[in-house]
Design a protein around this motif. Sequence first.
Motif: not given
Length: 156
Positions: A37-64
Amino acid sequence: MRARLRETAEELAGLLWREYIVYRDRSGEVVIRGEHVQRWISLAPAGGSDEVLVRAGRILDGGTTAPARSETVVPLSAGMGDLAAACRRLLAEAAAAPAPRDPGAARGGRAEKAAKSAKARHGRKGRHTGLGSWVVIASVLGVVGLCAYRIVVHGG
């Protein structure tokens, strides 16, 4: 928290996509790539101990990966359903955003013209081995042949 993030990402990836890759990047975020689907999602610890920072973006031609198009903070205690819903919303925003410009495409016309003019200046149509290179290759083969001859004839 990192082990919990990895487990959460594996479960989340199974809910979102049928084909995916889960890995940890250099910064410690857990990334889920959906190549089909040429998309990515990342999960990272956020400020709280029970919270995650969720980010989403695209995968470009060539895989970057392109930079994140959208992000949100989600409490893990909300459950996998809420986390998946937030990810789907972010993925929809990433899909709706205009496609990122390929920095090479803007230079592509000029780069091609420069390459063509360089070839025209040198009088070559492609990449060929020059006479000097053939002389070096023949010399090296001659030395190797002489060494092999001495070993066979003189025994060392």
